[in-house]
Design an enzyme around this catalytic site. Structure first.
Site, PDB file in Angstrom:
ATOM      1  N   ARG A  29       0.818  -1.215  -0.118  1.00  0.00           N
ATOM      2  CA  ARG A  29      -0.053   0.029  -0.275  1.00  0.00           C
ATOM      3  C   ARG A  29       0.992   1.221  -0.034  1.00  0.00           C
ATOM      4  NH1 ARG A  29      -5.412   1.472   2.000  1.00  0.00           N
ATOM      5  NH2 ARG A  29      -5.394   3.719   2.513  1.00  0.00           N
ATOM      6  N   GLN A  39     -10.497  -2.493  -2.575  1.00  0.00           N
ATOM      7  CA  GLN A  39     -11.843  -1.753  -2.385  1.00  0.00           C
ATOM      8  C   GLN A  39     -12.850  -2.307  -3.192  1.00  0.00           C
ATOM      9  OE1 GLN A  39     -12.032   0.794   0.542  1.00  0.00           O
ATOM     10  NE2 GLN A  39     -14.234   0.235  -0.092  1.00  0.00           N
ATOM     11  N   CYS A  48     -15.257   4.901   0.845  1.00  0.00           N
ATOM     12  CA  CYS A  48     -14.198   3.864   1.360  1.00  0.00           C
ATOM     13  C   CYS A  48     -13.539   4.447   2.641  1.00  0.00           C
ATOM     14  CB  CYS A  48     -13.100   3.987   0.088  1.00  0.00           C
ATOM     15  SG  CYS A  48     -12.310   5.567  -0.216  1.00  0.00           S
ATOM     16  N   ASP A  59     -15.468  10.253  -2.329  1.00  0.00           N
ATOM     17  CA  ASP A  59     -14.221   9.946  -1.719  1.00  0.00           C
ATOM     18  C   ASP A  59     -13.662  11.165  -1.062  1.00  0.00           C
ATOM     19  OD1 ASP A  59     -11.739   8.669  -0.247  1.00  0.00           O
ATOM     20  OD2 ASP A  59     -10.795   8.272  -2.169  1.00  0.00           O
TER      21      ASP A  59
END
Length: 330
Positions: free
Chosen positions: A107, A137, A271, A230
């Site tokens: 990540r 996701q 998310c 988001d």
């Protein structure tokens, strides 16, 4: 018969509709077993490395709990405890970790980093988030949509805000692959890259999906089944970026009126984390600096019955478990 053993999981562009559906079905099966307390620890003795150049709550917890449920050990490497890209090249890091672990999660920043890890590691590499893509996701969101609607085919999903990066890109790919109607609702300068749009239009020809880019909020969200957004700005970006995004994207905030423009049973996804109130250090700071009480979504929508964000967050773990189980051959 779908067999994903040994495969990397870097972007959904690499997977067919059948393979994505297989992962979603496996996630549903693993979720049901979790609820029933049925053990799935078929990967005992294996270990995975979790490289986090960007901090995380959901992604880290999802990988750690999922790995533990599968019987595996985990080693967490944060920016201070890894030499990746600093004292040791990505190639060398991949070879070292690949010799010690059965899988590697990354990540962080550019997609080229996770792809280079995958090229040089002889074990599956999983993308926990890069600047360009967020495939784990997407699986969680698709699972949440399935749980609420029973189907993906023909579902209209609208992504509101900055559609140029990982979330906008990944939603467009996922929808194009799965026969859904994708709408990016944003100012024109925040539309996805045209090359990716063209690639997704090719996927859409095969699946029956549609791809729409619009600046018109009411037109874009009309009869939507799913409305997503988001955060507008990543942490650490300079003040002028905050000011520009707030100016440009405030008209694309998800409000009660926006949700009402969708179908009667429309759901809201995010998310996380979300700036829907001032109950965080960053939220409080932004409130003082810009006079805002919320940003990309109103608190009213975030806490409404239409909001499925916590169901979505839980599904991160089940879908990540499916990815690891499938690629490690559980």
């Amino acid at each position: 018969m779908v067999n994903l053993k040994g495969r990397d999981f870097l972007t959904l562009k690499d997977f067919s509709q059948e393979e994505i559906r297989y992962l979603l079905d496996l996630a549903a099966e693993l979720k049901e077993k979790k609820k029933q307390g049925v053990p799935v620890d078929t990967l005992r003795g294996k270990n995975v490395a979790l490289i986090f150049e960007k901090t995380s709550t959901r992604t880290r917890c999802s990988f750690e709990v999922a790995a533990h449920d599968l019987g595996m050990g985990t080693t967490y490497l944060d920016p201070k405890s890894s030499q990746i890209g600093k004292k040791e090249s990505i190639e060398d890091t991949a070879k070292v970790l690949g010799s010690m672990f059965e899988g590697i999660e990354y990540r962080g920043y550019g997609q080229e980093i996770v792809e280079e890890l995958a090229r040089h590691a002889d074990v599956p590499v999983w993308n926990g988030l890069t600047n360009e893509y967020h495939p784990t996701q997407m699986l969680a969101d698709m699972q949440t949509i399935l749980e609420n609607f029973g189907t993906l085919k023909g579902i209209k999903l609208v992504y509101m805000g900055d559609a140029r990066y990982n979330m906008g890109n990944s939603y467009m790919i996922a929808c194009a692959k799965m026969g859904m109607d994708f709408v990016a609702c944003a100012p024109k300068k925040y539309f996805p890259d045209q090359a990716l749009v063209d690639q997704c239009l090719e996927y859409a020809k095969e699946s029956g999906a549609t791809i729409t880019l619009t600046e018109d909020v009411m037109e874009g969200t009309k009869d939507a089944d799913v409305i997503c957004t988001d955060v507008w700005v990543s942490m650490g970006e300079p003040d002028e970026v905050w000011e520009e995004r707030i100016h440009d994207l405030t008209p694309y905030k998800v409000t009660k009126e926006v949700m009402a423009n969708g179908k009667r049973g429309a759901i809201f996804l995010h998310c996380l984390p979300s700036f829907h109130d001032l109950k965080t250090q960053i939220g409080e700071e932004m409130g003082k600096r810009f006079g805002l009480t919320e940003m990309e979504v109103t608190d009213e929508v975030f806490r409404s019955e239409q909001s499925k964000v916590f169901q979505e967050a839980e599904n991160r773990m089940h879908t990540i478990k499916a990815v690891m189980a499938a690629t490690l051959g559980a």
